[in-house]
Design an enzyme around this catalytic site. Structure first.
Site, PDB file in Angstrom:
ATOM      1  N   ARG A  94      -7.752  39.206 -10.443  1.00 28.92           N
ATOM      2  CA  ARG A  94      -6.467  38.590 -10.805  1.00 28.92           C
ATOM      3  C   ARG A  94      -5.428  39.681 -11.066  1.00 28.92           C
ATOM      4  O   ARG A  94      -5.560  40.457 -12.007  1.00 28.92           O
ATOM      5  CB  ARG A  94      -6.658  37.761 -12.071  1.00 28.92           C
ATOM      6  CG  ARG A  94      -5.386  37.178 -12.626  1.00 28.92           C
ATOM      7  CD  ARG A  94      -5.613  36.586 -14.019  1.00 28.92           C
ATOM      8  NE  ARG A  94      -4.383  36.050 -14.562  1.00 28.92           N
ATOM      9  CZ  ARG A  94      -4.150  35.912 -15.856  1.00 28.92           C
ATOM     10  NH1 ARG A  94      -5.079  36.252 -16.751  1.00 28.92           N
ATOM     11  NH2 ARG A  94      -3.002  35.425 -16.278  1.00 28.92           N
TER      12      ARG A  94
ATOM     13  N   PRO B 249      -7.746  31.536 -21.225  1.00 28.17           N
ATOM     14  CA  PRO B 249      -7.686  31.065 -19.845  1.00 28.17           C
ATOM     15  C   PRO B 249      -7.366  32.153 -18.833  1.00 28.17           C
ATOM     16  O   PRO B 249      -6.559  33.038 -19.088  1.00 28.17           O
ATOM     17  CB  PRO B 249      -6.550  30.028 -19.879  1.00 28.17           C
ATOM     18  CG  PRO B 249      -5.714  30.432 -21.042  1.00 28.17           C
ATOM     19  CD  PRO B 249      -6.674  30.973 -22.060  1.00 28.17           C
ATOM     20  N   ASN B 250      -8.043  32.028 -17.704  1.00 29.01           N
ATOM     21  CA  ASN B 250      -7.851  32.877 -16.522  1.00 29.01           C
ATOM     22  C   ASN B 250      -8.407  34.292 -16.684  1.00 29.01           C
ATOM     23  O   ASN B 250      -8.424  35.063 -15.726  1.00 29.01           O
ATOM     24  CB  ASN B 250      -6.364  32.936 -16.116  1.00 29.01           C
ATOM     25  CG  ASN B 250      -5.803  31.548 -15.838  1.00 29.01           C
ATOM     26  OD1 ASN B 250      -6.399  30.803 -15.075  1.00 29.01           O
ATOM     27  ND2 ASN B 250      -4.696  31.189 -16.456  1.00 29.01           N
TER      28      ASN B 250
ATOM     29  N   ARG C   6       7.462  41.897 -19.796  1.00 26.99           N
ATOM     30  CA  ARG C   6       7.282  40.964 -18.687  1.00 26.99           C
ATOM     31  C   ARG C   6       8.247  39.771 -18.819  1.00 26.99           C
ATOM     32  O   ARG C   6       9.295  39.905 -19.438  1.00 26.99           O
ATOM     33  CB  ARG C   6       5.805  40.538 -18.643  1.00 26.99           C
ATOM     34  CG  ARG C   6       4.868  41.749 -18.466  1.00 26.99           C
ATOM     35  CD  ARG C   6       3.424  41.341 -18.424  1.00 26.99           C
ATOM     36  NE  ARG C   6       3.152  40.478 -17.289  1.00 26.99           N
ATOM     37  CZ  ARG C   6       2.071  39.697 -17.177  1.00 26.99           C
ATOM     38  NH1 ARG C   6       1.164  39.711 -18.143  1.00 26.99           N
ATOM     39  NH2 ARG C   6       1.894  38.935 -16.120  1.00 26.99           N
TER      40      ARG C   6
ATOM     41  N   ASN D 264      -7.996  37.722 -27.150  1.00 23.31           N
ATOM     42  CA  ASN D 264      -6.994  37.680 -26.087  1.00 23.31           C
ATOM     43  C   ASN D 264      -6.882  36.219 -25.663  1.00 23.31           C
ATOM     44  O   ASN D 264      -7.731  35.716 -24.925  1.00 23.31           O
ATOM     45  CB  ASN D 264      -7.371  38.560 -24.894  1.00 23.31           C
ATOM     46  CG  ASN D 264      -6.245  38.605 -23.864  1.00 23.31           C
ATOM     47  OD1 ASN D 264      -5.311  37.804 -23.916  1.00 23.31           O
ATOM     48  ND2 ASN D 264      -6.335  39.554 -22.941  1.00 23.31           N
TER      49      ASN D 264
ATOM     50  N   HIS E  50      -3.761  42.204 -25.948  1.00 26.05           N
ATOM     51  CA  HIS E  50      -3.350  41.897 -24.585  1.00 26.05           C
ATOM     52  C   HIS E  50      -3.556  43.130 -23.729  1.00 26.05           C
ATOM     53  O   HIS E  50      -3.315  44.258 -24.186  1.00 26.05           O
ATOM     54  CB  HIS E  50      -1.877  41.470 -24.525  1.00 26.05           C
ATOM     55  CG  HIS E  50      -1.595  40.262 -25.354  1.00 26.05           C
ATOM     56  ND1 HIS E  50      -1.905  38.986 -24.921  1.00 26.05           N
ATOM     57  CD2 HIS E  50      -1.080  40.128 -26.607  1.00 26.05           C
ATOM     58  CE1 HIS E  50      -1.581  38.127 -25.870  1.00 26.05           C
ATOM     59  NE2 HIS E  50      -1.087  38.785 -26.904  1.00 26.05           N
TER      60      HIS E  50
ATOM     61  N   ALA F 206      -2.415  32.916 -21.859  1.00 28.34           N
ATOM     62  CA  ALA F 206      -1.138  32.195 -21.932  1.00 28.34           C
ATOM     63  C   ALA F 206      -1.035  31.277 -23.146  1.00 28.34           C
ATOM     64  O   ALA F 206       0.077  30.956 -23.588  1.00 28.34           O
ATOM     65  CB  ALA F 206      -0.926  31.391 -20.646  1.00 28.34           C
TER      66      ALA F 206
ATOM     67  N   GLU G 164      -5.103  40.277 -32.427  1.00 33.11           N
ATOM     68  CA  GLU G 164      -4.552  39.773 -31.162  1.00 33.11           C
ATOM     69  C   GLU G 164      -4.436  40.951 -30.197  1.00 33.11           C
ATOM     70  O   GLU G 164      -3.839  41.976 -30.534  1.00 33.11           O
ATOM     71  CB  GLU G 164      -3.157  39.169 -31.422  1.00 33.11           C
ATOM     72  CG  GLU G 164      -2.452  38.720 -30.163  1.00 33.11           C
ATOM     73  CD  GLU G 164      -0.998  38.283 -30.404  1.00 33.11           C
ATOM     74  OE1 GLU G 164      -0.595  38.121 -31.583  1.00 33.11           O
ATOM     75  OE2 GLU G 164      -0.276  38.131 -29.414  1.00 33.11           O
TER      76      GLU G 164
ATOM     77  N   TYR H 282      -3.381  43.722 -14.650  1.00 30.73           N
ATOM     78  CA  TYR H 282      -4.496  43.630 -15.596  1.00 30.73           C
ATOM     79  C   TYR H 282      -5.611  44.642 -15.354  1.00 30.73           C
ATOM     80  O   TYR H 282      -6.560  44.715 -16.137  1.00 30.73           O
ATOM     81  CB  TYR H 282      -5.073  42.205 -15.565  1.00 30.73           C
ATOM     82  CG  TYR H 282      -4.067  41.155 -15.972  1.00 30.73           C
ATOM     83  CD1 TYR H 282      -3.502  41.166 -17.247  1.00 30.73           C
ATOM     84  CD2 TYR H 282      -3.656  40.158 -15.092  1.00 30.73           C
ATOM     85  CE1 TYR H 282      -2.561  40.218 -17.628  1.00 30.73           C
ATOM     86  CE2 TYR H 282      -2.720  39.193 -15.461  1.00 30.73           C
ATOM     87  CZ  TYR H 282      -2.177  39.236 -16.736  1.00 30.73           C
ATOM     88  OH  TYR H 282      -1.242  38.298 -17.110  1.00 30.73           O
TER      89      TYR H 282
END
Ligand code: DQA
Length: 145
Positions: A18, A10-11, A108, A72, A101, A75, A99, A23
């Site tokens: 964004r 998502p996103n 964070r 990725n 990111h 969230a 995985e 990012y």
């Protein structure tokens, strides 16, 4: 030609606009181009979805096909046990799920410090922007095709 699935949750379709300070300024199309340049001998099948069930279906497909996955999960990484079970389905079948990111979630907010998928993934690469994906792809080229 062997296929590598590059699955984005998502996103991540908003990459480029964004939070570019977190990012980066590159879009998913830019990422696809970089990965294709890195691995002209592989089919880079890069997808993005904002629908969890769609991502689960793609992972079920990878469990059946054996195609290696760079994931990725955005969230969903932090709380989706359904996603964890789907990743586990792939790796327990002998498949590869890396995985990745863009940011370093551990640097964070606290809710990002938990990944429910790391323990069932093949490995984790985080904090290097597009390089996270490129390192995952380099591993797959050498080890998991
Ligand atoms: C992310 C980190 C997640 O915490 C966040 O929800 C994302 C992107 C990353 O690539 O840094 O959507 O997975």
């Amino acid at each position: 030609m062997a296929t590598v699935l590059v699955l984005n949750g998502p996103n991540l379709g908003r990459l480029g606009t964004r939070e570019p300070d977190v990012y980066g300024a590159g879009t998913l199309d830019d990422l696809r181009a970089v990965l294709r340049e890195d691995a002209p001998d592989l089919e880079i099948d890069l997808r993005q979805t904002d629908t969890e069930g769609e991502l689960l279906g793609w992972l079920h497909g990878a469990a059946d096909s054996g195609e290696p996955v760079i994931l990725n999960a955005g969230a969903w990484t932090h709380y989706s046990y359904a996603l964890r079970d789907a990743v586990s389905l792939v790796t327990k079948a002998g498949g590869t799920v890396i995985e990745v990111h863009l940011s370093n979630p551990h640097a964070r907010e606290e809710f990002r410090h938990t990944s429910v998928i790391s323990a069932v993934s093949t490995g984790v690469i985080a904090g290097f922007g597009f390089e996270s994906y490129r390192m995952a792809l380099a591993f797959i080229r050498r080890n998991a095709r």
